[in-house]
Design a protein around this motif. Structure first.
Motif, PDB file in Angstrom:
ATOM      1  N   GLU A  15       0.826  -1.207   0.000  1.00 20.93           N
ATOM      2  CA  GLU A  15       0.000   0.000   0.000  1.00 20.93           C
ATOM      3  C   GLU A  15       0.864   1.263   0.000  1.00 20.93           C
ATOM      4  O   GLU A  15       0.470   2.281  -0.557  1.00 20.93           O
ATOM      5  CB  GLU A  15      -0.939   0.008   1.204  1.00 20.93           C
ATOM      6  N   TRP A  16       2.021   1.192   0.635  1.00 21.23           N
ATOM      7  CA  TRP A  16       2.911   2.348   0.705  1.00 21.23           C
ATOM      8  C   TRP A  16       3.316   2.808  -0.699  1.00 21.23           C
ATOM      9  O   TRP A  16       3.397   4.003  -0.966  1.00 21.23           O
ATOM     10  CB  TRP A  16       4.153   1.999   1.524  1.00 21.23           C
ATOM     11  N   PHE A  17       3.548   1.854  -1.591  1.00 16.59           N
ATOM     12  CA  PHE A  17       3.969   2.205  -2.943  1.00 16.59           C
ATOM     13  C   PHE A  17       2.817   2.711  -3.805  1.00 16.59           C
ATOM     14  O   PHE A  17       3.040   3.233  -4.895  1.00 16.59           O
ATOM     15  CB  PHE A  17       4.670   1.018  -3.610  1.00 16.59           C
ATOM     16  N   LYS A  18       1.582   2.589  -3.336  1.00 21.24           N
ATOM     17  CA  LYS A  18       0.424   3.107  -4.080  1.00 21.24           C
ATOM     18  C   LYS A  18       0.153   4.568  -3.774  1.00 21.24           C
ATOM     19  O   LYS A  18      -0.671   5.200  -4.428  1.00 21.24           O
ATOM     20  CB  LYS A  18      -0.827   2.298  -3.736  1.00 21.24           C
ATOM     21  N   ILE A  19       0.832   5.127  -2.779  1.00 24.27           N
ATOM     22  CA  ILE A  19       0.600   6.517  -2.380  1.00 24.27           C
ATOM     23  C   ILE A  19       1.079   7.448  -3.477  1.00 24.27           C
ATOM     24  O   ILE A  19       2.177   7.301  -4.015  1.00 24.27           O
ATOM     25  CB  ILE A  19       1.344   6.835  -1.069  1.00 24.27           C
ATOM     26  N   THR A  20       0.254   8.426  -3.814  1.00 29.84           N
ATOM     27  CA  THR A  20       0.676   9.466  -4.756  1.00 29.84           C
ATOM     28  C   THR A  20       0.833  10.758  -3.955  1.00 29.84           C
ATOM     29  O   THR A  20      -0.137  11.294  -3.418  1.00 29.84           O
ATOM     30  CB  THR A  20      -0.361   9.667  -5.875  1.00 29.84           C
ATOM     31  N   TRP A  21       2.059  11.208  -3.851  1.00 30.34           N
ATOM     32  CA  TRP A  21       2.356  12.395  -3.077  1.00 30.34           C
ATOM     33  C   TRP A  21       2.067  13.632  -3.920  1.00 30.34           C
ATOM     34  O   TRP A  21       2.282  13.643  -5.124  1.00 30.34           O
ATOM     35  CB  TRP A  21       3.822  12.382  -2.646  1.00 30.34           C
ATOM     36  N   PRO A  22       1.582  14.715  -3.289  1.00 25.91           N
ATOM     37  CA  PRO A  22       1.305  15.935  -4.055  1.00 25.91           C
ATOM     38  C   PRO A  22       2.606  16.591  -4.518  1.00 25.91           C
ATOM     39  O   PRO A  22       3.658  16.427  -3.896  1.00 25.91           O
ATOM     40  CB  PRO A  22       0.578  16.827  -3.044  1.00 25.91           C
ATOM     41  N   THR A  23       2.485  17.339  -5.591  1.00 25.18           N
ATOM     42  CA  THR A  23       3.660  18.051  -6.099  1.00 25.18           C
ATOM     43  C   THR A  23       3.937  19.268  -5.211  1.00 25.18           C
ATOM     44  O   THR A  23       3.091  19.695  -4.422  1.00 25.18           O
ATOM     45  CB  THR A  23       3.421  18.530  -7.540  1.00 25.18           C
ATOM     46  N   ALA A  26       1.427  22.047  -5.829  1.00 20.22           N
ATOM     47  CA  ALA A  26       0.123  21.815  -5.207  1.00 20.22           C
ATOM     48  C   ALA A  26       0.167  22.130  -3.712  1.00 20.22           C
ATOM     49  O   ALA A  26      -0.777  22.712  -3.162  1.00 20.22           O
ATOM     50  CB  ALA A  26      -0.327  20.381  -5.436  1.00 20.22           C
ATOM     51  N   VAL A  27       1.254  21.769  -3.055  1.00 21.63           N
ATOM     52  CA  VAL A  27       1.389  22.038  -1.626  1.00 21.63           C
ATOM     53  C   VAL A  27       1.480  23.536  -1.374  1.00 21.63           C
ATOM     54  O   VAL A  27       0.834  24.067  -0.453  1.00 21.63           O
ATOM     55  CB  VAL A  27       2.617  21.303  -1.045  1.00 21.63           C
ATOM     56  N   VAL A  28       2.256  24.243  -2.188  1.00 19.27           N
ATOM     57  CA  VAL A  28       2.387  25.701  -2.031  1.00 19.27           C
ATOM     58  C   VAL A  28       1.040  26.370  -2.256  1.00 19.27           C
ATOM     59  O   VAL A  28       0.623  27.257  -1.490  1.00 19.27           O
ATOM     60  CB  VAL A  28       3.467  26.251  -2.992  1.00 19.27           C
ATOM     61  N   ARG A  29       0.318  25.961  -3.294  1.00 23.42           N
ATOM     62  CA  ARG A  29      -0.987  26.541  -3.596  1.00 23.42           C
ATOM     63  C   ARG A  29      -1.975  26.302  -2.453  1.00 23.42           C
ATOM     64  O   ARG A  29      -2.713  27.215  -2.042  1.00 23.42           O
ATOM     65  CB  ARG A  29      -1.525  25.956  -4.902  1.00 23.42           C
ATOM     66  N   ALA A  30      -1.994  25.097  -1.929  1.00 18.22           N
ATOM     67  CA  ALA A  30      -2.905  24.779  -0.825  1.00 18.22           C
ATOM     68  C   ALA A  30      -2.544  25.564   0.429  1.00 18.22           C
ATOM     69  O   ALA A  30      -3.430  26.043   1.144  1.00 18.22           O
ATOM     70  CB  ALA A  30      -2.867  23.279  -0.544  1.00 18.22           C
ATOM     71  N   THR A  31      -1.254  25.732   0.695  1.00 16.20           N
ATOM     72  CA  THR A  31      -0.822  26.490   1.865  1.00 16.20           C
ATOM     73  C   THR A  31      -1.241  27.949   1.756  1.00 16.20           C
ATOM     74  O   THR A  31      -1.726  28.544   2.728  1.00 16.20           O
ATOM     75  CB  THR A  31       0.703  26.381   2.027  1.00 16.20           C
ATOM     76  N   ILE A  32      -1.076  28.525   0.579  1.00 12.94           N
ATOM     77  CA  ILE A  32      -1.484  29.921   0.375  1.00 12.94           C
ATOM     78  C   ILE A  32      -2.985  30.058   0.564  1.00 12.94           C
ATOM     79  O   ILE A  32      -3.462  31.008   1.206  1.00 12.94           O
ATOM     80  CB  ILE A  32      -1.034  30.414  -1.022  1.00 12.94           C
ATOM     81  N   MET A  33      -3.753  29.109   0.027  1.00 17.97           N
ATOM     82  CA  MET A  33      -5.212  29.169   0.184  1.00 17.97           C
ATOM     83  C   MET A  33      -5.606  29.081   1.655  1.00 17.97           C
ATOM     84  O   MET A  33      -6.511  29.794   2.108  1.00 17.97           O
ATOM     85  CB  MET A  33      -5.873  28.044  -0.606  1.00 17.97           C
TER      86      MET A  33
END
Length: 60
Positions: A15-23, A26-33
Motif C-alpha cells: 500500500e505504501w507504494f500506491k501513495i501518490t504524493w502531491p507536487t 500543489a502544496v504551495v498553492r494549498a498552503t497559500i489558500m
C-alpha cells in the motif's frame, strides 16, 4: 500469529507504494489558500465581535 504479522507488513509495504504524493506546486498553492481563507475568517470574526461588543456596550 507470526505469519499474519508478516502478511500485514507485506500489505502495508504494498500500500505504501500506491501513495501518490502531491507536487510541490500543489502544496504551495494549498498552503497559500489556507492562509488567505484563515485571514478572511479572522477578519470576519473580528468584525462580528466588534459589532456585538458595541451592541452589548449600548445595552449595559
Amino acid at each position: 500469529m507470526l505469519k499474519t504479522f508478516i502478511n500485514y507488513i507485506k500489505n502495508v509495504r504494498l500500500e505504501w507504494f500506491k501513495i501518490t504524493w502531491p507536487t510541490r506546486d500543489a502544496v504551495v498553492r494549498a498552503t497559500i489558500m489556507i492562509f488567505v481563507f484563515g485571514g478572511l475568517i479572522a477578519l470576519f470574526l473580528f468584525f462580528i465581535d466588534s459589532i456585538l461588543n458595541k451592541l452589548v456596550g449600548y445595552i449595559f
